[in-house]
Write a protein that holds these residues in place. Structure first.
Motif, PDB file in Angstrom:
ATOM      1  N   TYR A 245       7.987  -7.916 -11.839  1.00  5.93           N
ATOM      2  CA  TYR A 245       8.631  -8.684 -12.901  1.00  5.93           C
ATOM      3  C   TYR A 245       9.260  -7.777 -13.962  1.00  5.93           C
ATOM      4  CZ  TYR A 245       6.143 -12.785 -11.110  1.00  5.93           C
ATOM      5  OH  TYR A 245       5.670 -13.803 -10.323  1.00  5.93           O
ATOM      6  N   PHE A 246      10.361  -8.272 -14.544  1.00  7.04           N
ATOM      7  CA  PHE A 246      11.068  -7.556 -15.605  1.00  7.04           C
ATOM      8  C   PHE A 246      11.365  -8.519 -16.742  1.00  7.04           C
ATOM      9  CE2 PHE A 246      15.388  -5.944 -17.130  1.00  7.04           C
ATOM     10  CZ  PHE A 246      14.850  -4.991 -17.978  1.00  7.04           C
ATOM     11  N   ASP A 265      23.525  -7.255 -11.233  1.00  5.34           N
ATOM     12  CA  ASP A 265      22.895  -6.069 -10.644  1.00  5.34           C
ATOM     13  C   ASP A 265      22.623  -6.268  -9.160  1.00  5.34           C
ATOM     14  OD1 ASP A 265      20.034  -4.776  -9.905  1.00  5.34           O
ATOM     15  OD2 ASP A 265      21.133  -3.428 -11.241  1.00  5.34           O
ATOM     16  N   GLY A 266      22.268  -7.468  -8.770  1.00  6.16           N
ATOM     17  CA  GLY A 266      22.072  -7.779  -7.368  1.00  6.16           C
ATOM     18  C   GLY A 266      20.675  -7.515  -6.835  1.00  6.16           C
ATOM     19  N   ARG A 267      19.796  -6.946  -7.649  1.00  4.11           N
ATOM     20  CA  ARG A 267      18.445  -6.631  -7.180  1.00  4.11           C
ATOM     21  C   ARG A 267      17.386  -7.538  -7.801  1.00  4.11           C
ATOM     22  NH1 ARG A 267      18.760  -0.244  -8.359  1.00  4.11           N
ATOM     23  NH2 ARG A 267      20.172  -1.050  -9.987  1.00  4.11           N
ATOM     24  N   PHE A 268      17.838  -8.595  -8.486  1.00 10.42           N
ATOM     25  CA  PHE A 268      16.897  -9.491  -9.160  1.00 10.42           C
ATOM     26  C   PHE A 268      17.110 -10.926  -8.724  1.00 10.42           C
ATOM     27  CE2 PHE A 268      17.241  -5.909 -12.150  1.00 10.42           C
ATOM     28  CZ  PHE A 268      15.899  -5.634 -12.380  1.00 10.42           C
ATOM     29  N   THR A 269      16.021 -11.662  -8.759  1.00  6.43           N
ATOM     30  CA  THR A 269      16.058 -13.099  -8.528  1.00  6.43           C
ATOM     31  C   THR A 269      15.267 -13.774  -9.660  1.00  6.43           C
ATOM     32  OG1 THR A 269      15.620 -14.844  -6.909  1.00  6.43           O
ATOM     33  CG2 THR A 269      13.981 -13.086  -7.074  1.00  6.43           C
ATOM     34  N   GLU A 270      15.236 -15.085  -9.673  1.00  5.88           N
ATOM     35  CA  GLU A 270      14.500 -15.848 -10.693  1.00  5.88           C
ATOM     36  C   GLU A 270      14.901 -15.442 -12.111  1.00  5.88           C
ATOM     37  OE1 GLU A 270      10.242 -15.886  -9.985  1.00  5.88           O
ATOM     38  OE2 GLU A 270      10.532 -15.875  -7.813  1.00  5.88           O
ATOM     39  N   VAL A 271      16.179 -15.198 -12.318  1.00  6.25           N
ATOM     40  CA  VAL A 271      16.663 -14.824 -13.651  1.00  6.25           C
ATOM     41  C   VAL A 271      16.536 -16.030 -14.582  1.00  6.25           C
ATOM     42  CG1 VAL A 271      18.661 -14.062 -14.987  1.00  6.25           C
ATOM     43  CG2 VAL A 271      18.237 -13.109 -12.701  1.00  6.25           C
ATOM     44  N   THR A 272      15.881 -15.815 -15.715  1.00  6.53           N
ATOM     45  CA  THR A 272      15.577 -16.918 -16.634  1.00  6.53           C
ATOM     46  C   THR A 272      15.833 -16.484 -18.072  1.00  6.53           C
ATOM     47  OG1 THR A 272      13.826 -17.654 -15.133  1.00  6.53           O
ATOM     48  CG2 THR A 272      13.812 -18.573 -17.358  1.00  6.53           C
ATOM     49  N   ALA A 273      16.472 -17.358 -18.850  1.00  2.99           N
ATOM     50  CA  ALA A 273      16.688 -17.115 -20.274  1.00  2.99           C
ATOM     51  C   ALA A 273      15.587 -17.806 -21.071  1.00  2.99           C
ATOM     52  CB  ALA A 273      18.049 -17.640 -20.700  1.00  2.99           C
ATOM     53  N   HIS A 274      15.127 -17.151 -22.143  1.00  2.09           N
ATOM     54  CA  HIS A 274      14.047 -17.679 -22.969  1.00  2.09           C
ATOM     55  C   HIS A 274      14.467 -17.701 -24.438  1.00  2.09           C
ATOM     56  CE1 HIS A 274      10.948 -17.117 -19.723  1.00  2.09           C
ATOM     57  NE2 HIS A 274      11.829 -16.193 -19.350  1.00  2.09           N
ATOM     58  N   ASP A 275      14.134 -18.781 -25.120  1.00  3.27           N
ATOM     59  CA  ASP A 275      14.377 -18.885 -26.558  1.00  3.27           C
ATOM     60  C   ASP A 275      13.140 -18.448 -27.337  1.00  3.27           C
ATOM     61  OD1 ASP A 275      16.855 -19.944 -25.980  1.00  3.27           O
ATOM     62  OD2 ASP A 275      16.255 -22.032 -26.344  1.00  3.27           O
ATOM     63  N   ASP A 276      13.349 -18.097 -28.620  1.00  7.56           N
ATOM     64  CA  ASP A 276      12.204 -17.826 -29.490  1.00  7.56           C
ATOM     65  C   ASP A 276      11.748 -19.138 -30.131  1.00  7.56           C
ATOM     66  OD1 ASP A 276      13.967 -18.352 -31.608  1.00  7.56           O
ATOM     67  OD2 ASP A 276      14.292 -16.222 -32.065  1.00  7.56           O
ATOM     68  N   LEU A 277      10.824 -19.064 -31.065  1.00  8.47           N
ATOM     69  CA  LEU A 277      10.255 -20.283 -31.645  1.00  8.47           C
ATOM     70  C   LEU A 277      11.223 -21.017 -32.550  1.00  8.47           C
ATOM     71  CD1 LEU A 277       6.618 -19.038 -32.422  1.00  8.47           C
ATOM     72  CD2 LEU A 277       7.431 -20.376 -30.466  1.00  8.47           C
ATOM     73  N   THR A 278      12.336 -20.372 -32.916  1.00  8.60           N
ATOM     74  CA  THR A 278      13.367 -21.039 -33.714  1.00  8.60           C
ATOM     75  C   THR A 278      14.454 -21.642 -32.836  1.00  8.60           C
ATOM     76  OG1 THR A 278      14.782 -19.083 -33.994  1.00  8.60           O
ATOM     77  CG2 THR A 278      12.962 -19.366 -35.557  1.00  8.60           C
ATOM     78  N   GLY A 279      14.309 -21.520 -31.512  1.00 12.02           N
ATOM     79  CA  GLY A 279      15.298 -22.066 -30.598  1.00 12.02           C
ATOM     80  C   GLY A 279      16.467 -21.148 -30.313  1.00 12.02           C
ATOM     81  N   ARG A 280      16.387 -19.891 -30.756  1.00 18.02           N
ATOM     82  CA  ARG A 280      17.467 -18.941 -30.506  1.00 18.02           C
ATOM     83  C   ARG A 280      17.193 -18.134 -29.243  1.00 18.02           C
ATOM     84  NH1 ARG A 280      17.676 -16.538 -36.691  1.00 18.02           N
ATOM     85  NH2 ARG A 280      18.550 -18.406 -37.686  1.00 18.02           N
ATOM     86  N   ARG A 282      16.290 -15.233 -26.976  1.00 15.12           N
ATOM     87  CA  ARG A 282      15.567 -14.060 -27.445  1.00 15.12           C
ATOM     88  C   ARG A 282      15.225 -13.071 -26.348  1.00 15.12           C
ATOM     89  NH1 ARG A 282      16.783 -11.913 -31.090  1.00 15.12           N
ATOM     90  NH2 ARG A 282      16.598 -13.805 -32.336  1.00 15.12           N
ATOM     91  N   PHE A 283      14.922 -13.520 -25.132  1.00 15.73           N
ATOM     92  CA  PHE A 283      14.656 -12.550 -24.073  1.00 15.73           C
ATOM     93  C   PHE A 283      14.995 -13.163 -22.711  1.00 15.73           C
ATOM     94  CE2 PHE A 283      10.575 -14.693 -24.497  1.00 15.73           C
ATOM     95  CZ  PHE A 283       9.998 -14.710 -23.224  1.00 15.73           C
ATOM     96  N   ALA A 284      15.200 -12.273 -21.756  1.00 17.47           N
ATOM     97  CA  ALA A 284      15.524 -12.699 -20.400  1.00 17.47           C
ATOM     98  C   ALA A 284      14.515 -12.068 -19.448  1.00 17.47           C
ATOM     99  CB  ALA A 284      16.942 -12.285 -20.025  1.00 17.47           C
ATOM    100  N   THR A 285      14.215 -12.767 -18.365  1.00 20.87           N
ATOM    101  CA  THR A 285      13.254 -12.268 -17.384  1.00 20.87           C
ATOM    102  C   THR A 285      13.832 -12.425 -15.988  1.00 20.87           C
ATOM    103  OG1 THR A 285      12.135 -14.425 -17.204  1.00 20.87           O
ATOM    104  CG2 THR A 285      11.299 -12.863 -18.856  1.00 20.87           C
TER     105      THR A 285
END
Length: 289
Positions: A245-246, A265-280, A282-285
């Motif tokens: 996981y990244f 990049d082509g070497r990742f799957t399950e790419v997911t965007a995440h918001d912070d507690l303010t709804g902005r 904030r990080f990707a996995t």
């Protein structure tokens, strides 16, 4: 002897705490501090050497404590970071040593650390890139048993804080290195890679606490804020074993850009965007194919 010093036969002059706090809150608010009440209470608790929750029980300060409190409030009003005045920054279950020259960990980064903690297992190798104080690396080591953590940092000043904070964690290895180096940690295979890189686009207005005290190379990430994120994605893909996981923190303007870079990049799957507690954003996995 100072007349304010305690003496077994002399009553100690004490000042009521509530008016001192009210004055401090007003001074900090006038200076533009975002959380004047919280900051004033934390500074008072620091001076009194008690938890913030016990302030109501304290009720008063000795004259020497009141003088120290006023000095700290004046420094906070000059927008010296609260954490520098306290000497520590709270992060999840940890109190981390901080000071000039090292990036002060932010509460929103606890979300990325928590995501990683939920996916780490005993026996894993974990890599924390752009480790700074070690907030992410040490939280993993603190909350997940029997993992080996590599904390990578290049700044000499940040490394001094990182080594100090990591001293109590024998399975955390501090690595002096550049996270954009394609050969970083050659031969290592990790189950989890996390990174909180510099990502603020150059020229973005930031608060005085950041502009005057956080090191610029730990905050700003080039014209679009992605100068470090681009090579880090490639480094993470190389370090991760299949299925690993990244997670990477980013600016709130990067909610689409960073997931797009991960997909490209082509070497990742399950790419997911995440918001912070303010709804902005904030990080990707993502997960290594």
């Amino acid at each position: 002897m100072d007349p304010d010093d305690e003496h077994p036969w002399r009553p100690v002059a004490r000042a009521p705490l509530s008016p001192a706090l009210a004055t401090a809150v007003a001074e900090l608010a006038a200076a533009g501090v975002a959380s004047p009440r919280v900051d004033a209470e934390l500074l008072a608790a620091h001076v009194l050497e008690i938890p913030r929750g016990r302030l109501l029980l304290a009720g008063s300060m000795r004259a020497d404590e009141l003088r120290r409190f006023r000095v700290l409030v004046a420094e906070r009003a000059r927008r010296i970071p609260l954490q520098h005045l306290l000497g520590t920054a709270a992060f999840r279950h940890l109190e981390l040593s901080v000071g000039d020259g090292v990036f002060v960990p932010r509460p929103e980064t606890e979300l990325l650390a928590g995501w990683g903690i939920a996916r780490a297992h005993a026996g894993d190798v974990v890599v924390d890139l752009c480790s700074g104080t070690g907030a992410i690396a040490l939280s993993l080591a603190d909350e997940v048993k029997d993992i080996d953590v590599y904390a990578v940092e290049r700044s000499p000043v940040a490394l001094s804080f990182l080594r100090r904070n990591a001293a109590a964690f024998p399975r955390v290895r501090v690595v002096e290195g550049d996270v954009t180096d394609p050969g970083l940690l050659a031969g290592l295979r990790a189950g989890l890679v996390l990174c909180n890189p510099p990502y603020v686009p150059d020229g973005t207005a930031v608060p005085p606490e950041v502009a005057e005290h956080d090191p610029a190379d730990a905050v700003f990430g080039g014209a679009d804020g992605l100068d470090v994120i681009r090579p880090v994605i490639a480094v993470a893909a190389r370090l991760l074993r299949a299925g690993g996981y990244f997670g990477i923190e980013h600016d709130d303007a990067h909610g689409s850009a960073v997931p797009a870079l991960l997909r490209a990049d082509g070497r990742f799957t399950e790419v997911t965007a995440h918001d912070d507690l303010t709804g902005r954003p904030r990080f990707a996995t993502a997960r290594r194919t």
